[in-house]
Design an enzyme around this catalytic site. Structure first.
Site, PDB file in Angstrom:
ATOM      1  N   LEU A 198       0.861  -1.178   0.000  1.00  0.00           N
ATOM      2  CA  LEU A 198       0.000   0.000   0.000  1.00  0.00           C
ATOM      3  C   LEU A 198       0.902   1.234   0.000  1.00  0.00           C
ATOM      4  O   LEU A 198       2.016   1.198   0.515  1.00  0.00           O
ATOM      5  CB  LEU A 198      -0.912   0.023   1.233  1.00  0.00           C
ATOM      6  N   ASP A 199       0.391   2.342  -0.550  1.00  0.00           N
ATOM      7  CA  ASP A 199       1.141   3.591  -0.505  1.00  0.00           C
ATOM      8  C   ASP A 199       1.419   3.986   0.945  1.00  0.00           C
ATOM      9  O   ASP A 199       0.671   3.621   1.858  1.00  0.00           O
ATOM     10  CB  ASP A 199       0.349   4.717  -1.181  1.00  0.00           C
ATOM     11  N   ARG A 200       2.460   4.761   1.139  1.00  0.00           N
ATOM     12  CA  ARG A 200       2.854   5.189   2.487  1.00  0.00           C
ATOM     13  C   ARG A 200       1.679   5.799   3.254  1.00  0.00           C
ATOM     14  O   ARG A 200       1.492   5.529   4.450  1.00  0.00           O
ATOM     15  CB  ARG A 200       3.990   6.217   2.394  1.00  0.00           C
TER      16      ARG A 200
END
Length: 221
Positions: A70-72
């Site tokens: 997942l994105d940060r």
């Protein structure tokens, strides 16, 4: 030389304010976590303490591998495994499963339920919506629509990099707070991996408070 767990990795990971990791499910070598915001799924390598993977290694005292990322700034359901051989197994399960997200987007979503069909490919190293890209579908269901913002349920079967963020911005309604494809407002992009289903198994991560803020509780049932 075989990689060995470094005690300093444990110390750094354990010092992070999000430690210990929020584990939703653990069995048969699979670990399902609720990823917090501002923490990437994985780091630059296995010795990088600034990631959820490192927190899991510090928590379990063994090597851990990510099934997907997942994105940060994106929160929610994130799958990891205890054995490297399981990465391909669970990756295949995810490809035939479904991933449902909750997103707050800018503006009033005008179209009701919609399937966004827009190919995605990397251009100069960055994912973009381009005609010659790989086929990509995003299924959008509005939960609540207001003039200034809309709450959406977003389902994907593929998992292109930045797929949801790109597709919603492509439709003129970027994720609220998206610094790449929208307006850099607030603390983060309001995108949450709400539910992942693989076969008969489903895991749900509670929607965080910053995304729930201003919306009625029954919108998230």
């Amino acid at each position: 030389m075989a990689w060995r767990l470094d005690p300093r990795l444990f110390e750094s990971a354990q010092a992070h304010p999000a430690f210990p990791p929020a584990i939703l499910h653990e069995s048969d070598g699979l670990i399902v976590c609720n990823k917090p915001a501002h923490l990437p799924s994985t780091g630059r390598d296995l010795d990088d303490p600034d990631c959820l993977q490192a927190q899991l290694m510090a928590h379990t005292k063994r090597k851990i591998w990510a099934v997907h990322q997942l994105d940060r700034e994106t929160t929610g359901v994130n799958l990891f495994v205890r054995r490297r051989a399981l990465v391909d197994t669970w990756s295949r399960h995810l490809r035939v499963g479904t991933k449902t997200y909750v997103a707050v987007v800018d503006g009033a979503w005008p179209r009701g339920e919609e399937t966004i069909v827009a190919p995605i490919e990397r251009v100069d190293g960055q994912p973009r919506v381009v005609r010659e890209g790989r086929p990509t579908h995003t299924f959008v269901t509005p939960l609540l629509v207001r003039k200034e913002a809309s709450l959406l349920s977003v389902r994907i079967s593929t998992g292109r990099t930045h797929q949801i963020r790109l597709h919603l911005a492509h439709r003129g309604h970027p994720v609220r707070g998206d610094k790449n494809y929208g307006r850099p407002v607030g603390d983060r992009q309001l995108l949450h991996a709400w539910r992942v289903s693989c076969g008969e198994q489903t895991w749900t991560a509670p929607v965080p408070e910053d995304l729930r803020d201003g919306w009625p509780d029954d919108a998230f049932e």
